[in-house]
Motif scaffolding. Structure first.
Motif, short mmCIF file in Angstrom:
data_model
loop_
_atom_site.label_atom_id
_atom_site.label_comp_id
_atom_site.label_asym_id
_atom_site.label_seq_id
_atom_site.Cartn_x
_atom_site.Cartn_y
_atom_site.Cartn_z
N LEU A 12 -33.17 -81.08 -75.06
CA LEU A 12 -32.43 -81.21 -76.32
C LEU A 12 -30.99 -80.78 -76.06
O LEU A 12 -30.72 -79.62 -75.74
N VAL A 13 -30.06 -81.69 -76.21
CA VAL A 13 -28.63 -81.40 -76.04
C VAL A 13 -28.05 -81.05 -77.41
O VAL A 13 -28.23 -81.80 -78.37
N GLU A 14 -27.37 -79.91 -77.48
CA GLU A 14 -26.84 -79.45 -78.76
C GLU A 14 -25.33 -79.24 -78.73
O GLU A 14 -24.78 -78.62 -79.62
N ASP A 15 -24.67 -79.74 -77.69
CA ASP A 15 -23.22 -79.59 -77.62
C ASP A 15 -22.53 -80.90 -77.97
O ASP A 15 -23.19 -81.89 -78.30
N HIS A 16 -21.20 -80.87 -77.92
CA HIS A 16 -20.42 -82.06 -78.25
C HIS A 16 -19.56 -82.49 -77.06
O HIS A 16 -18.52 -83.12 -77.24
N LEU A 17 -20.00 -82.16 -75.87
CA LEU A 17 -19.23 -82.49 -74.68
C LEU A 17 -19.26 -84.00 -74.42
O LEU A 17 -20.28 -84.65 -74.65
N GLN A 18 -18.16 -84.51 -73.92
CA GLN A 18 -18.07 -85.94 -73.66
C GLN A 18 -18.84 -86.34 -72.40
O GLN A 18 -19.63 -87.26 -72.41
N GLY A 19 -18.60 -85.64 -71.31
CA GLY A 19 -19.26 -86.02 -70.07
C GLY A 19 -18.61 -87.25 -69.45
O GLY A 19 -17.87 -87.99 -70.11
N PRO A 20 -18.88 -87.52 -68.18
CA PRO A 20 -18.30 -88.70 -67.52
C PRO A 20 -18.95 -89.98 -68.03
O PRO A 20 -20.04 -89.95 -68.60
#
Length: 249
Positions: A159-167
């Motif tokens: 479960l991803v709970e961040d707002h990071l963009q990522g490549p």
């Protein structure tokens, strides 16, 4: 001398409650409250219990009634209220009142066709044909729903709970999920914008919603970014209802 006008406007969404204070039709203050801050919300609203206002709520009837009890002079924004908009939605009673409020604001601001993109729990696309005719739109899952669906309906995805963009090209599972969600939402919005612009070249585009801050759509589309668009639409609805009721229409 014109009498000073004050109003409190409440937009109670699924994950947060936003309160706007208006004075002489200008937005003076905005406060946001999470679902864990209802005591703070109560302490804040009690100061404005005598102000006229309007409440938009997609919450349960019980929660909506609780908020209304804090602001006895506020009216509930519903499909029964008269609005300064012609509604061509085939099931107007099922139209989200937040979508309707956004459409009212956009129709009041824009001097041509308008597309509103509201990025929150869901991404909502709403089209207002000039002058002041709501036609409908689209709904798709927002960021949290996409991450939670991948986690809940698979055996191993976290479960991803961040707002990071990522490549763009993810090199591991977390990066791949972030790329799919964040880039997928971005490309979806760009696709909707370009198709609407193809169909309606004379178009004003509005971007709003709590998660809109995580997406940069650039200047090429001439977008009006306004995170308080819903609050402004609710104020217009309040003023229109007050005028309608006072005139006996």
């Amino acid at each position: 001398m014109e009498q000073e006008f004050k109003a409190v406007v409440v937009d109670a969404g699924n994950t947060r409650i936003k309160v706007g204070l208006f004075q002489n039709h200008d937005l003076q203050e905005v406060r946001r409250f999470s679902n864990d801050e209802l005591d703070k919300l109560k302490s804040y609203l009690i100061k404005y219990k005598n102000w006229p206002g309007i409440i938009s709520s997609v919450r349960s009837d019980k929660n909506t009634k609780w908020i209304k009890g804090l602001l006895p002079n506020a009216m509930l924004f519903s499909h029964e209220l008269p609005v300064p908009l012609t509604n061509h939605y085939e099931s107007p009673k099922t139209l989200g009142i937040d979508r309707l409020a956004n459409a009212i604001a956009a129709a009041n601001i824009s001097e041509k066709n308008a597309l509103i993109i509201d990025v929150g729990t869901c991404i909502k696309y709403d089209f207002v044909r000039y002058p002041q005719i709501y036609e409908g739109g689209s709904i798709s899952p927002g960021m949290e729903l996409r991450y939670r669906a991948m986690h809940d309906f698979t055996g191993k995805l976290p479960l991803v709970e961040d707002h990071l963009q990522g490549p763009f090209i993810g090199k591991n599972t977390l990066e791949a999920m972030r790329s799919g969600v964040m880039n997928g939402m971005h490309l979806e919005m760009v696709g909707f914008i370009e198709e609407y612009r193809r169909l309606y070249p004379e178009l004003t585009i509005f971007l709003t919603g709590g998660d809109s801050q995580y997406f940069e759509l650039g200047n090429k589309y001439g977008i009006f970014a306004d995170e308080n668009l819903t609050l402004k639409g609710l104020l217009i609805a309040l003023l229109h209802a007050q005028t309608t009721f006072s005139s006996g229409i």
